[in-house]
Design a protein around this motif. Structure first.
Motif, short mmCIF file in Angstrom:
data_model
loop_
_atom_site.label_atom_id
_atom_site.label_comp_id
_atom_site.label_asym_id
_atom_site.label_seq_id
_atom_site.Cartn_x
_atom_site.Cartn_y
_atom_site.Cartn_z
N LEU A 205 0.83 -1.20 0.00
CA LEU A 205 0.00 0.00 0.00
C LEU A 205 0.86 1.25 0.00
O LEU A 205 0.62 2.19 -0.75
CB LEU A 205 -0.93 0.01 1.22
CG LEU A 205 -2.14 -0.91 1.12
CD1 LEU A 205 -2.92 -0.89 2.41
CD2 LEU A 205 -3.04 -0.47 -0.02
N VAL A 209 0.90 4.06 -3.06
CA VAL A 209 0.68 5.51 -2.90
C VAL A 209 1.86 6.28 -3.49
O VAL A 209 1.68 7.26 -4.22
CB VAL A 209 0.51 5.85 -1.40
CG1 VAL A 209 0.55 7.34 -1.16
CG2 VAL A 209 -0.80 5.30 -0.87
N PHE A 240 -2.52 1.24 -8.90
CA PHE A 240 -3.93 1.42 -8.55
C PHE A 240 -4.57 0.10 -8.12
O PHE A 240 -5.38 0.06 -7.20
CB PHE A 240 -4.71 2.00 -9.74
CG PHE A 240 -4.93 3.47 -9.59
CD1 PHE A 240 -4.27 4.37 -10.41
CD2 PHE A 240 -5.76 3.96 -8.60
CE1 PHE A 240 -4.45 5.73 -10.26
CE2 PHE A 240 -5.94 5.32 -8.44
CZ PHE A 240 -5.28 6.20 -9.27
N LEU A 243 -3.50 -0.52 -4.66
CA LEU A 243 -4.07 0.45 -3.72
C LEU A 243 -5.49 0.09 -3.33
O LEU A 243 -5.86 0.14 -2.17
CB LEU A 243 -4.04 1.85 -4.36
CG LEU A 243 -4.54 2.97 -3.47
CD1 LEU A 243 -3.45 3.37 -2.51
CD2 LEU A 243 -4.95 4.17 -4.31
N LEU A 244 -6.30 -0.27 -4.34
CA LEU A 244 -7.73 -0.44 -4.06
C LEU A 244 -8.13 -1.88 -3.83
O LEU A 244 -9.19 -2.14 -3.25
CB LEU A 244 -8.55 0.15 -5.22
CG LEU A 244 -8.38 1.67 -5.40
CD1 LEU A 244 -9.18 2.16 -6.59
CD2 LEU A 244 -8.82 2.41 -4.14
N THR B 98 -13.05 4.82 -6.65
CA THR B 98 -13.12 4.12 -5.36
C THR B 98 -14.56 3.78 -5.02
O THR B 98 -14.87 2.66 -4.61
CB THR B 98 -12.53 5.00 -4.25
OG1 THR B 98 -11.27 5.48 -4.68
CG2 THR B 98 -12.38 4.23 -2.96
N PHE B 101 -15.79 0.85 -7.14
CA PHE B 101 -15.30 -0.46 -6.73
C PHE B 101 -15.88 -0.86 -5.39
O PHE B 101 -16.16 -2.04 -5.15
CB PHE B 101 -13.77 -0.46 -6.67
CG PHE B 101 -13.14 -0.27 -8.02
CD1 PHE B 101 -12.05 0.56 -8.18
CD2 PHE B 101 -13.64 -0.92 -9.14
CE1 PHE B 101 -11.47 0.74 -9.43
CE2 PHE B 101 -13.06 -0.75 -10.38
CZ PHE B 101 -11.98 0.08 -10.52
N VAL C 20 -1.88 14.63 -2.65
CA VAL C 20 -2.17 13.49 -3.53
C VAL C 20 -2.00 12.20 -2.75
O VAL C 20 -2.85 11.31 -2.77
CB VAL C 20 -1.22 13.48 -4.75
CG1 VAL C 20 -1.45 12.26 -5.59
CG2 VAL C 20 -1.39 14.73 -5.57
N GLY C 21 -0.89 12.13 -2.01
CA GLY C 21 -0.60 10.92 -1.25
C GLY C 21 -1.67 10.60 -0.24
O GLY C 21 -2.11 9.45 -0.13
N LEU C 24 -4.91 9.35 -1.85
CA LEU C 24 -4.74 7.97 -2.31
C LEU C 24 -4.86 7.01 -1.13
O LEU C 24 -5.54 5.99 -1.19
CB LEU C 24 -3.37 7.80 -2.98
CG LEU C 24 -3.21 8.47 -4.33
CD1 LEU C 24 -1.75 8.48 -4.73
CD2 LEU C 24 -4.02 7.75 -5.39
N PHE C 25 -4.18 7.37 -0.03
CA PHE C 25 -4.23 6.52 1.14
C PHE C 25 -5.65 6.42 1.67
O PHE C 25 -6.12 5.35 2.06
CB PHE C 25 -3.28 7.06 2.21
CG PHE C 25 -3.29 6.28 3.47
CD1 PHE C 25 -3.77 6.83 4.64
CD2 PHE C 25 -2.84 4.97 3.49
CE1 PHE C 25 -3.79 6.09 5.81
CE2 PHE C 25 -2.86 4.22 4.65
CZ PHE C 25 -3.35 4.79 5.82
N ALA C 27 -8.36 6.67 -0.06
CA ALA C 27 -9.11 5.78 -0.97
C ALA C 27 -8.91 4.33 -0.55
O ALA C 27 -9.87 3.54 -0.51
CB ALA C 27 -8.68 5.99 -2.41
N SER C 28 -7.67 3.98 -0.20
CA SER C 28 -7.45 2.60 0.22
C SER C 28 -8.14 2.31 1.55
O SER C 28 -8.64 1.21 1.78
CB SER C 28 -5.96 2.30 0.31
OG SER C 28 -5.42 2.74 1.53
N MET C 31 -11.70 1.40 1.01
CA MET C 31 -11.86 -0.01 0.65
C MET C 31 -11.70 -0.90 1.88
O MET C 31 -12.37 -1.93 2.00
CB MET C 31 -10.85 -0.41 -0.42
CG MET C 31 -10.98 0.34 -1.73
SD MET C 31 -12.61 0.27 -2.46
CE MET C 31 -12.66 -1.40 -3.03
#
Lengths: 620, 122, 257
Positions: A205, A209, A240, A243-244, B98, B101, C20-21, C24-25, C27-28, C31
């Protein structure tokens, strides 16, 4: 629409302007900060690379011992049998692999190869070393996070290795760790597996990023999206996916950890019986839930395994055909579509769980759809060969070998993706053959190609050509000899994960019974074993070549021995901290080979239109 | 706050006054907006509590109502406190994927668990 | 060469690197919590009717926690605004409030966990069930404050039951068949409750440590590069707001439905 950034960097970190000489002047930071606790992407890339290759070799040895057991069930393992017995004790008593040991070797072979070898090598090692150079950046966006990501990976690997030596041994429930088996096995191996996975997921992860932020933010002036080398696009999509898709597995791992350690019942159904007795659990859980959450990662994971390889092959083919890649735009759109679709195909791994026809049809449809962009990518790479002046050096041999091998792997995936044909093939050796074809002669060939290709940039020397070819032909021939027979075995009904190699179901054991495994199918085990040993021997020249060439390989004459167009070859060899003395300015696309009227048959991305002219080529 | 700057403008030394002119952020404006947000949150929480204790509604209906209120509450927090309303297209694109998904994960999994041949489970 | 766009935004994206970082984090993280919520949905929908708990959690404490966290989200934003307007004193006050509110949240959470820990369901040999909070125990007997029920199903939906009379009950150990407290092993609802809120609490803790560091030793950066420091406050604030967002969904899902 895209603005081209002229200044690089257009800001100042400090209140006062730094002296011109201050750039690049770093006080000597000592051995530990430079090589062990480094935040430089190149060092981290090499660290990842060597660690991953060591794990790959270890995973290979696990497989060799398993193949011995399959071909000679119950016989002591030659050469290493006594060592196994000494190290592992009872499960390897007398040098014979017990079924539990076979299962744990199988689970760990898969886990190590996927999470500790291929992903770190393909994504983290090559990505870390090459991507910042290819986009003209001084380093990754978050260098210290990068270092943390490597350290988490090493810790995860240590936890996985240590698990072999705890009482009860390593995890035994497959790399897929299905509940309730994973919770019912009364040893701590599964616990260690879960902890190792959490560390590895954290590492991925953080890396993901970093990659995405770097590619979005740190492209050099003039490096627009459609001027990026395809390798960078592939790494972008891969990041990506990581990440997801990884977090749901992390959530599932946490829940399985709770099941194992806190006796919850996330994945344990009501009425579960273990060893003939009702389990003392609350029940109410769902084993299928684990499968859904696992495969939600598991499917994007296989694209993580293949996409960086496709990127590497694309770079090498462009370079060694001396012409632009055919269909750059198609490649980019296809890789984006593959990444997107990969999130909604996962239940094709679960056709035999009692799914209804509607949902099975949905997943079958998306699975068939995803084969289209994959084929487009392969086709573009094939067509790129047409009319090229092909140079058959070692990287190109591996890249060329990748193409038909991935073709076989991909095509044999189709009967598995279609629900009706998957019914007789699920969990058989056909599946093993399919995915090994994509990853072993597929991705690993691409990774070998990348090592031979980028070795001169890292070390200033080339690897030996002759031994490179020996390595290639040996690997190609023996990989096919190992895996091709497995298709036949699978179609005859030989199941996966059988410690005795199917002897229990063989015609030899129950002559005259219906649908047993015939003798000629069982005989293939011996062939496969010898082919696997030969495959291992074929890697020896590579290992020696790799280390020997670091100090004794043929020195390269300039920074760009392959006469390539991409930016990493315009940097010094090896690139210093900060990579480029001056920030590069990009004027053109990544594959300007054999441009008519040009003096040389390649035009680097940072070469201006006319010497001394500040004019910029228009963005696409 | 999101204008393109040339190198010269960025390289100007930062002092309090000139910085404020380049980045017009008004403290009292923000304070007022924060009060509104907190009031909105309190309202949303109260509405959820009321919805949860309403008689004559079955659980699926109540859950839908409560989740709808929670979503609007989340939108207020994300939009104002996280500046999502004034963010750039790139962040929206990332979040859109996101959400898609996430929806797929929940939706397809629920569908898969509900769709099975008749008579095969109990 | 320094890394570009670490402090000031890149013109075409309009954002600096750390932002940005962090998105992104986040977004994870969506999930991650999304998968846990999907587990909740599946296990609840798959549970037999009448066997899903309602009203097992203290709604008042939950509401207080929700408001505490919402307030902390606001103080976090105001701390960033104070940095942006170069009012460092205000920043110190606001983030001190954030940290106190976070501590309050965790303390209330700890009380709630403790309440579950001492809540026992005791199966008796005569078929009845005693259910309540442990008040005392010795070698011969166990004392709880609770009630007797005959059917386990009566323990699930506490909201539907008008008045639950509980008194002090002492049970001799000879009558006890089995005894289990309301930990995550007790049923899937509690498993989900402890896992979801536990993971959330770990995020609160992590966020507090980061904000605490920036408020304390990390404030050195303010003197040399205030904009960089402000960005760090913004990025950590975004994480904090996300953790608040998760609670906005956790609270109704676990406490109110």
């Amino acid at each position: 629409m895209e603005t081209i950034v002229h200044e690089f960097p257009p800001y100042r970190e400090h209140e006062t302007a730094p002296e011109p000489e201050a750039h690049g002047h770093h006080a000597d930071i000592g051995f530990w900060r430079k090589y062990i606790f480094s935040s430089d992407h190149k060092i981290i890339g090499i660290q990842y690379g060597f660690t991953a290759l060591c794990f790959m070799l270890f995973g290979f040895f696990l497989m060799l011992m398993m193949r011995w057991q399959i071909a000679h069930p119950g016989a002591p393992v030659p050469v290493v049998g006594p060592l196994l017995a000494k190290l592992l004790g009872q499960p390897a008593a007398g040098g014979i692999m017990s079924p539990e040991l076979y299962n744990s070797f199988g689970a760990m072979h898969g886990t190590i190869m996927v999470f500790l070898a291929i992903v770190p090598l393909a994504f983290a090692a090559f990505g870390n070393y090459v991507v910042p150079l290819m986009i003209g950046a001084p380093d990754m966006a978050f260098p210290r996070v990068n270092m943390a990501s490597y350290q988490a990976y090493v810790l995860g690997g240590v936890v996985m290795l240590v698990s072999f030596f705890i009482p009860g041994g390593a995890a035994q429930a497959g790399w897929t760790s299905y509940s309730p088996l994973a919770t019912s096995i009364p040893t701590d191996g599964q616990l260690f597996w879960i902890l190792g996975m959490v560390l590895l997921i954290t590492s991925s992860l953080l890396g993901a990023v970093n990659f995405i932020a770097t590619i979005i933010q740190l492209r050099a002036p003039g490096m627009t999206w459609m001027r990026l080398p395809f390798f960078v696009w592939a790494q972008f999509v891969t990041a990506f996916l990581l990440l997801l898709a990884f977090p749901p597995l992390e959530a599932a791992a946490i829940m399985q950890l709770m099941d194992n350690a806190a006796h919850t019942s996330f994945f344990l159904p009501t009425g579960l019986a273990v060893g003939g007795q009702l389990a003392h659990i609350s029940g109410g859980g769902s084993p299928l839930l684990w499968q859904h959450l696992f495969w939600f990662l598991g499917h994007p994971e296989v694209y993580v395994l293949i996409l960086p390889g496709m990127g590497i092959v694309c770079e090498i083919i462009a370079n060694n055909t001396r012409k632009p890649i055919w269909g750059y735009k198609s490649l980019v759109y296809s890789v984006l579509v593959v990444g997107f679709l990969s999130f909604i195909v996962w239940a094709h791994h679960m056709y035999l769980t009692g799914m209804g026809t509607k949902i099975a049809t949905f997943f079958q449809a998306t699975t068939m759809m995803i084969s289209i962009p994959s084929v487009i990518i392969l086709t573009c790479l094939f067509i790129s060969l047409w009319g090229g002046s092909i140079r058959f050096n070692t990287p190109m041999l591996f890249a060329l070998g990748f193409l038909p091998m991935f073709g076989i792997g991909g095509l044999t995936g189709l009967p598995l993706g279609l629900a009706p044909t998957d019914i007789p093939l699920h969990d058989t050796y056909y599946v093993i053959a399919h995915f090994h074809y994509v990853v072993a002669p597929g991705t690993i060939f691409a990774l070998f190609a990348g090592i031979y290709y980028w070795f001169p940039k890292m070390t200033g020397r080339k690897m030996n050509e002759f031994w490179g070819r020996v390595h290639f032909w040996g690997s190609l021939v023996f990989m096919n000899l190992v895996f091709m027979p497995m298709f036949t075995q699978g179609m005859e009904g030989m199941l996966r994960r059988m410690a005795d190699g199917g002897a229990n179901y063989s015609a030899a054991r129950v002559p005259g019974a219906l649908n047993t495994l015939p003798n000629d199918i069982m005989a293939l085990h011996t062939w496969i074993l010898w082919a696997a040993i030969a495959l291992g021997l074929a890697q020896v020249p590579f290992i020696i070549n790799l280390f020997w060439s670091i100090h004794h390989g043929e020195k390269v004459q300039n920074d760009n021995p392959w006469e390539a167009t991409t930016l990493e070859w315009q940097a010094p060899t090896p690139p210093p901290h900060g990579n480029f003395a001056e920030p590069p300015q990009i004027y053109r696309g990544p594959y300007e080979y054999s441009v008519p009227g040009h003096a040389t048959d390649f035009t680097p991305q940072n070469e201006p239109d006319r010497p001394g002219s500040p004019a910029l080529a228009p963005a696409h | 706050m999101s204008e393109l700057k040339t190198a010269e403008q960025h390289n100007k030394p930062l002092r309090g006054e000139s910085e404020l002119h380049e980045h017009p952020v008004d403290f009292n404006n923000y304070l007022r907006r924060c009060v509104y947000v907190f009031v909105a949150v309190v309202c949303a929480v109260s509405l959820m509590l009321v919805a949860s204790y309403l008689p004559h509604f079955d659980w699926p209906a109540k859950v839908t109502m409560i989740l709808a209120i929670a979503c609007s509450n989340a939108f207020v927090v994300a939009g104002f406190l996280m500046h999502l309303i004034s963010e750039r297209k790139m962040i929206y694109t990332l979040l859109a994927f996101t959400v898609f998904f996430f929806a797929g994960l929940i939706g397809l999994t629920v569908w898969a668990m509900q769709d099975f041949p008749a008579g095969t489970t109990h | 060469m320094e890394i570009p766009y670490a402090v000031y935004p890149r013109p075409d994206t309009g954002i600096y690197n750390a932002k940005v970082g962090i998105w992104l984090f986040l977004a994870s993280e969506v999930m991650l919590f999304g998968a846990l919520f999907s587990a909740y949905v599946l296990l609840r929908v798959g549970a037999p009717t009448g066997e899903w708990p309602h009203g097992w959690l203290n709604v008042t404490l939950g509401t207080v926690n929700t408001l505490v966290l919402a307030l902390s989200a606001i103080t976090t934003l105001l701390a960033w605004v104070a940095c942006k307007t170069r009012q460092f004193d205000k920043f110190k006050i606001f983030h001190a409030c954030t940290l106190m509110l976070a501590l309050t949240f965790l303390c209330i959470k700890a009380c709630e966990y403790h309440d579950k820990w001492i809540h026992y369901e005791i199966q008796l040999t005569d078929g009845r069930i005693a259910d309540g909070h442990l008040r005392g125990s010795d070698a011969n007997s166990v004392t709880i404050e609770g009630r007797y029920v005959t059917d386990e199903k009566d323990l699930y939906d506490l909201r539907a039951q008008k008045e639950i009379k509980s008194g002090e009950i002492t049970i001799p150990r000879s009558q006890i068949k089995s005894m289990e407290n309301y930990g995550p092993w007790h049923n899937t609802y509690l498993a989900l409750y402890f896992t979801l809120t536990g993971l959330h609490a770990l995020h609160i803790l992590g966020g507090s440590i980061v904000i605490g560091y920036l408020w304390g030793p990390g404030r050195k950066l303010w003197k040399t590069d205030p904009e960089h420091f402000t960005n760090r406050i913004e990025v950590s604030g975004l994480f904090w707001h996300f953790v608040d967002l998760v609670w906005i969904f956790l609270f109704p899902v676990l406490y109110l439905t």
